[in-house]
Design a protein around this motif. Sequence first.
Motif, PDB file in Angstrom:
ATOM      1  N   ARG A   1       0.839  -1.193   0.000  1.00 43.23           N
ATOM      2  CA  ARG A   1       0.000   0.000   0.000  1.00 43.23           C
ATOM      3  C   ARG A   1       0.875   1.244   0.000  1.00 43.23           C
ATOM      4  NH1 ARG A   1      -2.171  -0.964   6.087  1.00 43.23           N
ATOM      5  NH2 ARG A   1      -0.138  -0.913   7.052  1.00 43.23           N
ATOM      6  N   ILE A   2       0.320   2.297  -0.548  1.00 43.84           N
ATOM      7  CA  ILE A   2       0.928   3.614  -0.396  1.00 43.84           C
ATOM      8  C   ILE A   2       0.346   4.128   0.912  1.00 43.84           C
ATOM      9  CG2 ILE A   2       1.094   5.971  -1.270  1.00 43.84           C
ATOM     10  CD1 ILE A   2       0.692   4.820  -4.091  1.00 43.84           C
ATOM     11  N   SER A   3       1.180   4.240   1.916  1.00 40.54           N
ATOM     12  CA  SER A   3       0.665   4.633   3.220  1.00 40.54           C
ATOM     13  C   SER A   3       0.772   6.131   3.474  1.00 40.54           C
ATOM     14  CB  SER A   3       1.362   3.857   4.332  1.00 40.54           C
ATOM     15  OG  SER A   3       2.735   4.097   4.309  1.00 40.54           O
ATOM     16  N   LYS A   4       1.660   6.788   2.727  1.00 36.02           N
ATOM     17  CA  LYS A   4       1.852   8.230   2.901  1.00 36.02           C
ATOM     18  C   LYS A   4       2.517   8.769   1.643  1.00 36.02           C
ATOM     19  CE  LYS A   4       3.149  11.566   6.346  1.00 36.02           C
ATOM     20  NZ  LYS A   4       1.892  12.276   6.334  1.00 36.02           N
ATOM     21  N   VAL A   5       2.275  10.037   1.371  1.00 32.76           N
ATOM     22  CA  VAL A   5       2.934  10.707   0.249  1.00 32.76           C
ATOM     23  C   VAL A   5       3.674  11.917   0.805  1.00 32.76           C
ATOM     24  CG1 VAL A   5       2.647  11.809  -1.995  1.00 32.76           C
ATOM     25  CG2 VAL A   5       1.106   9.956  -1.325  1.00 32.76           C
ATOM     26  N   LEU A   6       4.982  11.937   0.595  1.00 36.08           N
ATOM     27  CA  LEU A   6       5.828  13.049   1.018  1.00 36.08           C
ATOM     28  C   LEU A   6       5.945  14.003  -0.172  1.00 36.08           C
ATOM     29  CD1 LEU A   6       8.622  10.906   2.698  1.00 36.08           C
ATOM     30  CD2 LEU A   6       6.609  11.919   3.796  1.00 36.08           C
ATOM     31  N   ALA A   7       5.481  15.206  -0.014  1.00 32.75           N
ATOM     32  CA  ALA A   7       5.388  16.151  -1.124  1.00 32.75           C
ATOM     33  C   ALA A   7       6.722  16.359  -1.828  1.00 32.75           C
ATOM     34  CB  ALA A   7       4.848  17.486  -0.623  1.00 32.75           C
ATOM     35  N   SER A   8       6.689  16.196  -3.137  1.00 33.93           N
ATOM     36  CA  SER A   8       7.843  16.490  -3.993  1.00 33.93           C
ATOM     37  C   SER A   8       7.311  16.680  -5.409  1.00 33.93           C
ATOM     38  CB  SER A   8       8.883  15.371  -3.936  1.00 33.93           C
ATOM     39  OG  SER A   8       8.512  14.292  -4.730  1.00 33.93           O
ATOM     40  N   SER A   9       8.155  17.184  -6.296  1.00 35.39           N
ATOM     41  CA  SER A   9       7.682  17.410  -7.664  1.00 35.39           C
ATOM     42  C   SER A   9       7.503  16.107  -8.433  1.00 35.39           C
ATOM     43  CB  SER A   9       8.602  18.378  -8.410  1.00 35.39           C
ATOM     44  OG  SER A   9       9.942  18.037  -8.263  1.00 35.39           O
ATOM     45  N   SER A  10       7.988  14.985  -7.908  1.00 31.52           N
ATOM     46  CA  SER A  10       7.799  13.699  -8.587  1.00 31.52           C
ATOM     47  C   SER A  10       6.436  13.078  -8.288  1.00 31.52           C
ATOM     48  CB  SER A  10       8.919  12.725  -8.212  1.00 31.52           C
ATOM     49  OG  SER A  10       8.912  12.468  -6.827  1.00 31.52           O
ATOM     50  N   ASN A  11       5.656  13.696  -7.369  1.00 35.31           N
ATOM     51  CA  ASN A  11       4.339  13.127  -7.063  1.00 35.31           C
ATOM     52  C   ASN A  11       3.238  14.183  -7.002  1.00 35.31           C
ATOM     53  OD1 ASN A  11       4.494  14.293  -4.421  1.00 35.31           O
ATOM     54  ND2 ASN A  11       5.604  12.506  -3.709  1.00 35.31           N
ATOM     55  N   VAL A  12       3.405  15.254  -7.762  1.00 35.80           N
ATOM     56  CA  VAL A  12       2.405  16.322  -7.789  1.00 35.80           C
ATOM     57  C   VAL A  12       1.062  15.740  -8.241  1.00 35.80           C
ATOM     58  CG1 VAL A  12       1.725  18.485  -8.928  1.00 35.80           C
ATOM     59  CG2 VAL A  12       4.088  18.140  -8.206  1.00 35.80           C
ATOM     60  N   GLY A  13       0.012  16.073  -7.491  1.00 33.50           N
ATOM     61  CA  GLY A  13      -1.326  15.599  -7.826  1.00 33.50           C
ATOM     62  C   GLY A  13      -1.704  14.300  -7.141  1.00 33.50           C
ATOM     63  N   PHE A  14      -0.746  13.670  -6.482  1.00 36.80           N
ATOM     64  CA  PHE A  14      -1.016  12.394  -5.818  1.00 36.80           C
ATOM     65  C   PHE A  14      -0.931  12.501  -4.298  1.00 36.80           C
ATOM     66  CE2 PHE A  14       0.700  10.893  -9.983  1.00 36.80           C
ATOM     67  CZ  PHE A  14      -0.443  10.259 -10.429  1.00 36.80           C
ATOM     68  N   HIS A  15      -1.060  13.694  -3.747  1.00 40.37           N
ATOM     69  CA  HIS A  15      -0.859  13.877  -2.303  1.00 40.37           C
ATOM     70  C   HIS A  15      -1.859  13.105  -1.449  1.00 40.37           C
ATOM     71  CE1 HIS A  15      -3.688  17.059  -3.469  1.00 40.37           C
ATOM     72  NE2 HIS A  15      -4.158  16.981  -2.236  1.00 40.37           N
ATOM     73  N   ASP A  16      -2.998  12.731  -1.986  1.00 38.50           N
ATOM     74  CA  ASP A  16      -3.987  11.953  -1.234  1.00 38.50           C
ATOM     75  C   ASP A  16      -4.030  10.488  -1.654  1.00 38.50           C
ATOM     76  OD1 ASP A  16      -4.873  14.029   0.377  1.00 38.50           O
ATOM     77  OD2 ASP A  16      -6.319  14.715  -1.107  1.00 38.50           O
ATOM     78  N   ALA A  17      -3.044  10.032  -2.376  1.00 36.17           N
ATOM     79  CA  ALA A  17      -3.051   8.662  -2.904  1.00 36.17           C
ATOM     80  C   ALA A  17      -2.688   7.655  -1.821  1.00 36.17           C
ATOM     81  CB  ALA A  17      -2.084   8.549  -4.074  1.00 36.17           C
ATOM     82  N   ALA A  18      -3.681   7.184  -1.103  1.00 34.78           N
ATOM     83  CA  ALA A  18      -3.489   6.097  -0.141  1.00 34.78           C
ATOM     84  C   ALA A  18      -4.242   4.915  -0.725  1.00 34.78           C
ATOM     85  CB  ALA A  18      -4.037   6.482   1.221  1.00 34.78           C
ATOM     86  N   MET A  19      -3.519   3.925  -1.256  1.00 32.73           N
ATOM     87  CA  MET A  19      -4.193   2.838  -1.960  1.00 32.73           C
ATOM     88  C   MET A  19      -3.430   1.534  -1.841  1.00 32.73           C
ATOM     89  SD  MET A  19      -3.321   3.794  -5.922  1.00 32.73           S
ATOM     90  CE  MET A  19      -2.158   2.740  -6.775  1.00 32.73           C
ATOM     91  N   LEU A  20      -4.154   0.443  -2.060  1.00 36.27           N
ATOM     92  CA  LEU A  20      -3.526  -0.865  -2.191  1.00 36.27           C
ATOM     93  C   LEU A  20      -3.137  -1.032  -3.648  1.00 36.27           C
ATOM     94  CD1 LEU A  20      -5.762  -3.281  -0.094  1.00 36.27           C
ATOM     95  CD2 LEU A  20      -3.507  -2.422   0.471  1.00 36.27           C
ATOM     96  N   ILE A  21      -1.918  -1.462  -3.879  1.00 38.17           N
ATOM     97  CA  ILE A  21      -1.411  -1.612  -5.240  1.00 38.17           C
ATOM     98  C   ILE A  21      -1.594  -3.059  -5.684  1.00 38.17           C
ATOM     99  CG2 ILE A  21       0.645  -1.437  -6.689  1.00 38.17           C
ATOM    100  CD1 ILE A  21       1.631   0.616  -4.492  1.00 38.17           C
ATOM    101  N   GLU A  22      -2.199  -3.229  -6.849  1.00 37.78           N
ATOM    102  CA  GLU A  22      -2.424  -4.563  -7.384  1.00 37.78           C
ATOM    103  C   GLU A  22      -1.361  -4.950  -8.413  1.00 37.78           C
ATOM    104  OE1 GLU A  22      -5.839  -5.576 -10.149  1.00 37.78           O
ATOM    105  OE2 GLU A  22      -6.424  -6.643  -8.315  1.00 37.78           O
ATOM    106  N   LYS A  23      -0.923  -3.973  -9.225  1.00 39.31           N
ATOM    107  CA  LYS A  23       0.034  -4.262 -10.296  1.00 39.31           C
ATOM    108  C   LYS A  23       1.103  -3.181 -10.376  1.00 39.31           C
ATOM    109  CE  LYS A  23      -3.611  -5.979 -13.326  1.00 39.31           C
ATOM    110  NZ  LYS A  23      -4.251  -5.728 -14.622  1.00 39.31           N
ATOM    111  N   VAL A  24       2.283  -3.592 -10.813  1.00 36.81           N
ATOM    112  CA  VAL A  24       3.384  -2.682 -11.112  1.00 36.81           C
ATOM    113  C   VAL A  24       3.710  -2.857 -12.581  1.00 36.81           C
ATOM    114  CG1 VAL A  24       5.784  -2.076 -10.641  1.00 36.81           C
ATOM    115  CG2 VAL A  24       4.354  -2.966  -8.805  1.00 36.81           C
ATOM    116  N   ASN A  25       3.587  -1.776 -13.343  1.00 37.63           N
ATOM    117  CA  ASN A  25       3.806  -1.833 -14.796  1.00 37.63           C
ATOM    118  C   ASN A  25       3.023  -2.981 -15.432  1.00 37.63           C
ATOM    119  OD1 ASN A  25       5.453   0.378 -14.527  1.00 37.63           O
ATOM    120  ND2 ASN A  25       7.355  -0.765 -14.642  1.00 37.63           N
ATOM    121  N   GLY A  26       1.794  -3.167 -14.974  1.00 32.58           N
ATOM    122  CA  GLY A  26       0.907  -4.192 -15.523  1.00 32.58           C
ATOM    123  C   GLY A  26       1.167  -5.602 -15.020  1.00 32.58           C
TER     124      GLY A  26
END
Length: 164
Positions: free
Chosen positions: A61-86
């Motif tokens: 899971r993404i448990s936290k997002v630390l603000a940086s320019s590599s994750n702009v727009g995803f600051h609330d992305a707390a999710m379980l990940i099912e796939k990586v690159n498909g």
Amino acid sequence: KELLLDVPLTLSDNTDYSYDQQPRYWVYGGFVFTPRKVVDRCLSRFDFDRLEQPNQTEYVRISKVLASSSNVGFHDAAMLIEKVNGQYFNDFNEFYRIINESSDPFVSLTSANGYEVVIERALATQEHDKLLKKYHMKADRSEDLRKLDKTLHTEQKNTNAKEK
């Protein structure tokens, strides 16, 4: 009728929360990834056969997002990940390995409901040390992943030697 039974309790309740162990984590692109055990599922045979990943032992899971320019727009992305690159994965180590062994310029993380987070690898790498310093982090990954890194480097050296 009332029935009196003695039932031995042989299993304890398992939890992701532990007070006597260091947490497992990885910080990449400002996203903090943590594993979560897949608890035993009580499924019918029909439902089990329909599972995409019947051998999965851990969610990531993404448990936290630390603000940086590599994750702009995803600051609330707390999710379980099912796939990586498909690609599906069975545990935290496999998730980590897939991302580190890939040379794709982007890392795509997809949830079960289709939500997608995309990390630009070059930008994440470029900002990595600055991000750790900004958030006063001594390490970007837990000890178990540092040990896995040693294994991955050894495997890579052996593969390169065989190719020559």
